[in-house]
Design an enzyme around this catalytic site. Structure first.
Site, PDB file in Angstrom:
ATOM      1  N   GLU A 176       0.845  -1.208   0.000  1.00 53.97           N
ATOM      2  CA  GLU A 176       0.000   0.000   0.000  1.00 53.97           C
ATOM      3  C   GLU A 176       0.865   1.235   0.000  1.00 53.97           C
ATOM      4  OE1 GLU A 176      -2.262   3.335   2.118  1.00 53.97           O
ATOM      5  OE2 GLU A 176      -0.309   2.440   2.515  1.00 53.97           O
TER       6      GLU A 176
ATOM      7  N   SER B 291     -33.639  16.007 -11.831  1.00 59.31           N
ATOM      8  CA  SER B 291     -33.005  14.709 -11.548  1.00 59.31           C
ATOM      9  C   SER B 291     -33.041  14.420 -10.046  1.00 59.31           C
ATOM     10  CB  SER B 291     -31.568  14.681 -12.081  1.00 59.31           C
ATOM     11  OG  SER B 291     -30.745  15.579 -11.373  1.00 59.31           O
TER      12      SER B 291
ATOM     13  N   ASP C  85     -30.533  -5.972  -4.108  1.00 59.28           N
ATOM     14  CA  ASP C  85     -29.775  -5.732  -5.339  1.00 59.28           C
ATOM     15  C   ASP C  85     -29.846  -4.271  -5.755  1.00 59.28           C
ATOM     16  OD1 ASP C  85     -28.837  -8.246  -5.469  1.00 59.28           O
ATOM     17  OD2 ASP C  85     -30.073  -8.908  -7.157  1.00 59.28           O
TER      18      ASP C  85
ATOM     19  N   HIS D  98     -15.652   7.494  -9.890  1.00 54.13           N
ATOM     20  CA  HIS D  98     -16.837   7.877  -9.117  1.00 54.13           C
ATOM     21  C   HIS D  98     -16.996   9.399  -9.125  1.00 54.13           C
ATOM     22  CE1 HIS D  98     -19.957   7.896  -6.125  1.00 54.13           C
ATOM     23  NE2 HIS D  98     -19.916   6.573  -6.031  1.00 54.13           N
TER      24      HIS D  98
HETATM   25 ZN    ZN Z   1      -1.213   3.094   5.933  1.00 51.84          ZN
END
Ligand code: ZN
Ligand code: NAG
Ligand code: NAG
Ligand code: NAG
Ligand code: NAG
Ligand code: NAG
Ligand code: NAG
Length: 718
Positions: free
Chosen positions: A408, A604, A637, A660
Site C-alpha cells: 500500500e 433529476s 440488489d 466515481h
Molecule cells: Zn497506511
C-alpha cells in the site's frame, strides 16, 4: 465377445445402474423438498431470518487484548517493507493465523514494479562552497536491516542549484511566490511536510520549474511541545527522524495500469512507465539536517504564516550566503518484486455470493506500529472473534472477506492489483468495504470518513460500544459531542480507493485520532519514520483500550452488513448528500451552468427523491410482513447497485482511474475529498482563464452528473 464388446456391455450395465441410483435419489430428495410442508416452512424461515442482535454482545465479549498485543509484537518485530523477505514472512503469519482462527485463507501474489534506494549509493543533500568544496552533507541514520529514508518513485538525479523555501509546496504557496516575483525555475526547493499529499508537492514544484525538491518535517508541525520533548519520551518526532513515503499520483502497479500484474500481463515499456512517474528528484530529510540548510539561506524573510519553529530566521532565498549552492543526489532503482495479499474468508450461510469486506495493508515503511499495524491487529482480532462464533455454530447470512494488502505504501499496489484481478464479480457481488488502516493513530476521538450510505452503520455500531473514557454512555455519544466532531469525505490515502473510486463499492474508514489539544492531524507525528514502533504505539494506547474499542465497532459493523436481511444502507443520507452537493455546485457555477441546466439538475434530484421514497416504503413493507425471500433479494440488489450508478466509464478529467463522480480523491490534494472531484481542474480553468472552453467543460461534466442522478433513480425503480 471381443474385449471391446465385453467392455461395452459392462459400461452399459454400469450406466443403467447409475441412472437407477440417480432416479432413486431424485425421487427421495424431491419428496423431501416438495412433499413436506414442514421443511418448506423451515427453509422459508431460515431465508427470512433477521440478523441476530444477540451476536453483537458475544462478539464484544470475545475480544481479547492479550491476543491483540501478541499479534502487534510479532508484526512490529521487524521492518516490514513491501517486496522484502520480511513482508513475505508477515504474510505467512497472517495466513496461518486466519487458518488457526477457523477461516478459509488464501495468499495471492503479484509481480509489481516498486522503487528502492540504490544500495551502492547514498541519497543526500550537500552544501557546496563557491570554490566547489563540500562543507555539509546530510546523513540518514540507518540501523540493522532498515532502508534509508527515501521517497519511493522519485527519479534518480544529481542536481545543483539555488535553494528556495516554498512553505508546504501547495499550489497556493507557489502562487504566493509568483506574486512576490520569485521564480523557482532551475532551483531546488525545500518544503515542509504536512497540509496535503507529498506527491502533489512534488508535482507543484515541477510545474513551478524546480529541478529538485527536499521535504522535511518542521518541529512546528511534528514536535509541537518543543524539540526537547520528543520520542522516546513522547510520540513527537525527534530531530533525526524523517518521514518516508511514495510520491506517485497514479495508484496501483505502475507497469500494468488497469490490469492485474500477472505473468501474462502486458507491462509498460520504460518510456511509457517514466511518463507516469514524478519528474524531479525528491528526498526527505530530518529537521536537524534541514536546520543546517535553512540557517544558511539568504533573501527576504518568509511571510509570518510560513514560519516553522526551528531556532533560525526563516528566509525565502533564492540561494545561500556566500554564493553557496545546494547539491541534491538521489539514486533510486525500479525493481520487479513479488508482493503478497492474504484473503481470509467466512462463507455466508444464506447468501454466500454477497460479500462484505474488511481490509488493511500489512506493509510498512519501517516497523509501522501505527501505520498500518494498529489497523491490522484490529482486523485480525475481528477475524478471530468471528472465527470463534463459527466454532459455536453461528454463520453470517453473507460472506465476509478479511483482506491483508501488501505494498500500500507504494501507492495502494496490493489492493489495486487484487481489485483489477477481481473487478467483474466484485462489481456485481460486493456489498461494502471497510478500511482500517492505522485504526489507532491517536486516542482523543474518532475521525470518520464514510460514504453517506454507510454513516448509519457506523453510528449504530458505535452506539453499542462503551466510551473508553467512561464519560459518555457510548462511543457514538462521545464522538458526536466532541468539539472536533465533523464528517469527512472519503477522498484518497488508503486501500478503499480502488473499491470506491474504481468500482463504486460503498466504503468507510474510521480511526481513533488526535492527541488532546496538542496534535490535531489524523496521522501521528512519528508517521513513516523509524520511530513508529511498538513502544510508540504503547504510548498512545498503553492498555489497548482503543484497539479494543475499534475492534468492537468494526465487528458490529461487519455483523450488521453481513447478517441483516435487508442491507442496512441509509438512502436518506444519500439524498441529503446529493441535495447539498448540487446546491454547492450551483452556488459555485450557477452562472456558467445557466437556468436550463439548473432546472434539469433539480428534476433529476426530484426523481431520485421519488424513487427513494418508493423503495423505502417497499422496505418497510418487507420488514413488516413480506416473507418472499426473492423480493428481499431484489431490494438488496437495488441497494447494492445504487453507489455504482455514479461511476463514469471514461473516468474523471485528469485521472481516468477514478470513476466515481462523488467519492474519488481530490486532484489538488490526493488525501482529501471534495464534493465533485471531477470539477477540480475545471474550477482552476474558470478562475484563471475563464474561456468558453472552460465553460464547455463544466457543461459536459454537469450533464454527466445529471445523467447519473437520473440513473440512481432508475436503479431504485426498475
Ligand atoms: Zn497506511
Ligand atoms: C516479474 O516480471 C518481470 C517482467 O515480466 C520478469 O522479468 C520477472 O522475472 C518476474 N519476477 C518474478 C519474481 O516472477
Ligand atoms: C513584480 O514585478 C512586476 C513587473 O515587473 C511589478 O509590477 C510588481 O510591482 C512586482 N511586485 C513585487 C511584489 O515586487
Ligand atoms: C533542551 O535541553 C537542553 C539540553 O538538556 C537545554 O540546554 C535546553 O535549555 C532545553 N531547552 C528547553 C526549551 O527546554
Ligand atoms: C537549533 O536547533 C537545531 C535543530 O534542532 C539544533 O541542532 C541546534 O543546536 C539549535 N541551536 C541553538 C542555538 O539552540
Ligand atoms: C493518549 O496518548 C497520549 C500521548 O501519548 C498519552 O500521554 C495518554 O496517556 C494517552 N491516553 C490514554 C487514555 O491512554
Ligand atoms: C467569466 O466570464 C464571464 C463572461 O464570459 C463573466 O460573466 C464572469 O464574471 C467571469 N468569471 C470570472 C470568475 O472571471
Amino acid at each position: 465377445m471381443t474385449s471391446r464388446e465385453y467392455k461395452k456391455v459392462i459400461w452399459t450395465a454400469l450406466l443403467i445402474l447409475l441412472a437407477f441410483i440417480i432416479g432413486v435419489l431424485i425421487g427421495y430428495f424431491s419428496r423431501t423438498i416438495v412433499f413436506q410442508p414442514d421443511s418448506r416452512t423451515k427453509l422459508l424461515d431460515k431465508l427470512n431470518r433477521e440478523g441476530d442482535n444477540r451476536i453483537t454482545q458475544k462478539l464484544f465479549d470475545k475480544i481479547d487484548t492479550g491476543q491483540i498485543d501478541n499479534n502487534l509484537r510479532i508484526l512490529t518485530g521487524k521492518p516490514r517493507l513491501a517486496g522484502t523477505e520480511n513482508n513475505r514472512e508477515s504474510g505467512d503469519f497472517v495466513h496461518r493465523r486466519f487458518l488457526q482462527y477457523g477461516l478459509l485463507s488464501e495468499t495471492i501474489d503479484y509481480n509489481v514494479t516498486l522503487s528502492y534506494p540504490d544500495k551502492t549509493a547514498d541519497n543526500y543533500v550537500s552544501v557546496i562552497e563557491e570554490d566547489g568544496t563540500e562543507t555539509f552533507k546530510t546523513v540518514a541514520i540507518v540501523e540493522g536491516d532498515e532502508v534509508q529514508p527515501y521517497n519511493a518513485f522519485s527519479p534518480s538525479g544529481n542536481v545543483m542549484g539555488n535553494l528556495v523555501f516554498v512553505n508546504y509546496a501547495r499550489e497556493s504557496d507557489f502562487q504566493k511566490l509568483k506574486s512576490m516575483n520569485l521564480s523557482c525555475s532551475g532551483t531546488i526547493v525545500i518544503a515542509k511536510y504536512g497540509k496535503g499529499f507529498r506527491g502533489n508537492k512534488v508535482k507543484n514544484a515541477y510545474e513551478a520549474g524546480a529541478v529538485g525538491i527536499i521535504l522535511y518535517s518542521d518541529p512546528g508541525d511534528y514536535s509541537p511541545s518543543g524539540t526537547n520533548s520528543t520520542y522516546p519520551n513522547t510520540v513527537f518526532l525527534p530531530n533525526d527522524g524523517a518521514q518516508r513515503g511514495n510520491i506517485v499520483l497514479n495508484k496501483g502497479d505502475q507497469s500494468t495500469p488497469g490490469y492485474p500484474a500477472k505473468e501474462y500481463s502486458y507491462r509498460l515499456r520504460e518510456h511509457e512507465l517514466n511518463s507516469r512517474l514524478p519528474k524531479i528528484p525528491c528526498l526527505p530529510i530530518s529537521f536537524s539536517n534541514a536546520y543546517s540548510l535553512l540557517s544558511l539561506m539568504t533573501g527576504d524573510q518568509v511571510p509570518d504564516e510560513w514560519k516553522g519553529s526551528l531556532n533560525i530566521t526563516y528566509r525565502i532565498g533564492p540561494g545561500l550566503t556566500n554564493k553557496r549552492k545546494i547539491n541534491l543526489k538521489v539514486s533510486n532503482t525500479l525493481e520487479y518484486r513479488r508482493i503478497f495479499n492474504v484473503i481470509g474468508k467466512i462463507k455466508g450461510e444464506l447468501e454466500p455470493d454477497r460479500y462484505v469486506m474488511l481490509g488493511n495493508h500489512r506493509d510498512a515503511w519501517v516497523y509501522g506500529s501505527i501505520d498500518p499495524m494498529s489497523g491490522t491487529i484490529v482486523m485480525m482480532e475481528t477475524a478471530r472473534v468471528f472465527g470463534q462464533l463459527l466454532k459455536e455454530g453461528w454463520r453470517p447470512r453473507r460472506s465476509v472477506l478479511f483482506c491483508s494488502w501488501d505494498a500500500e505504501e507504494f501507492g495502494l499496489v496490493g489492493s489495486f492489483e487484487w481489485v483489477e484481478d477481481n473487478s467483474k464479480w466484485l462489481t456485481s457481488q460486493a456489498v461494502a468495504y471497510i478500511n482500517v488502516d492505522s485504526a489507532v493513530s491517536g486516542n482523543d476521538t474518532i475521525h470518520l470518513k464514510t460514504v453517506p450510505l454507510l454513516q448509519k452503520v457506523f453510528e449504530d455500531a458505535s452506539d453499542k460500544v462503551p466510551d473508553p473514557y467512561g464519560k459518555y454512555n457510548s462511543v457514538y455519544e462521545a464522538w458526536s459531542s466532541h468539539p472536533r466532531f465533523r464528517l469527512y469525505k472519503m477522498g484518497g490515502g488508503s486501500d478503499h480507493v480502488p473499491f470506491l473510486a474504481g468500482l463504486g463499492i460503498p466504503s468507510m474508514y474510521p480511526k481513533y485520532s488526535y492527541l488532546k489539544d496538542i496534535w490535531d492531524s489524523t496521522s501521528t507525528p512519528l508517521y513513516h519514520s523509524r520511530y513508529e514502533n511498538y513502544h510508540a504505539f504503547k504510548m498512545i494506547d498503553p492498555e489497548l483500550k482503543f484497539a479494543k474499542t475499534m475492534t468492537s465497532i468494526i465487528s458490529e459493523s461487519i455483523r450488521n452488513l453481513a447478517d441483516s436481511r435487508i442491507i442496512p444502507f441509509d438512502i436518506d443520507r444519500y439524498l441529503e448528500y446529493i441535495s447539498n452537493a448540487v446546491e454547492e455546485l450551483l452556488n459555485h457555477f450557477g452562472q456558467v451552468v445557466g437556468p436550463k441546466m439548473e432546472e434539469w439538475i433539480h428534476r433529476s434530484v426530484n426523481a431520485f427523491h421519488v424513487s427513494a421514497a418508493r423503495l423505502k416504503s417497499i422496505i418497510a413493507a418487507i420488514n413488516n410482513d413480506n416473507d418472499d425471500p426473492l423480493y428481499a433479494r431484489q431490494v438488496n440488489d437495488k441497494l447494492l447497485w445504487l453507489e455504482r450508478t455514479f461511476l463514469i466509464g471514461e473516468g474523471l478529467p485528469g485521472n481516468s482511474m477514478y470513476k466515481h463522480l462523488l467519492h474519488s480523491p481530490d486532484s489538488a490534494n490526493y488525501y482529501g475529498g471534495v464534493t465533485f472531484p471531477g470539477l477540480g481542474g475545471i474550477t482552476q480553468c474558470i478562475d484563471i482563464q475563464n474561456t468558453t472552453e472552460c465553460h464547455m467543460e463544466i457543461h459536459k461534466h454537469v450533464a454527466k452528473i445529471i445523467q447519473r442522478i437520473f440513473d440512481a433513480s432508475k436503479t431504485l425503480d426498475s
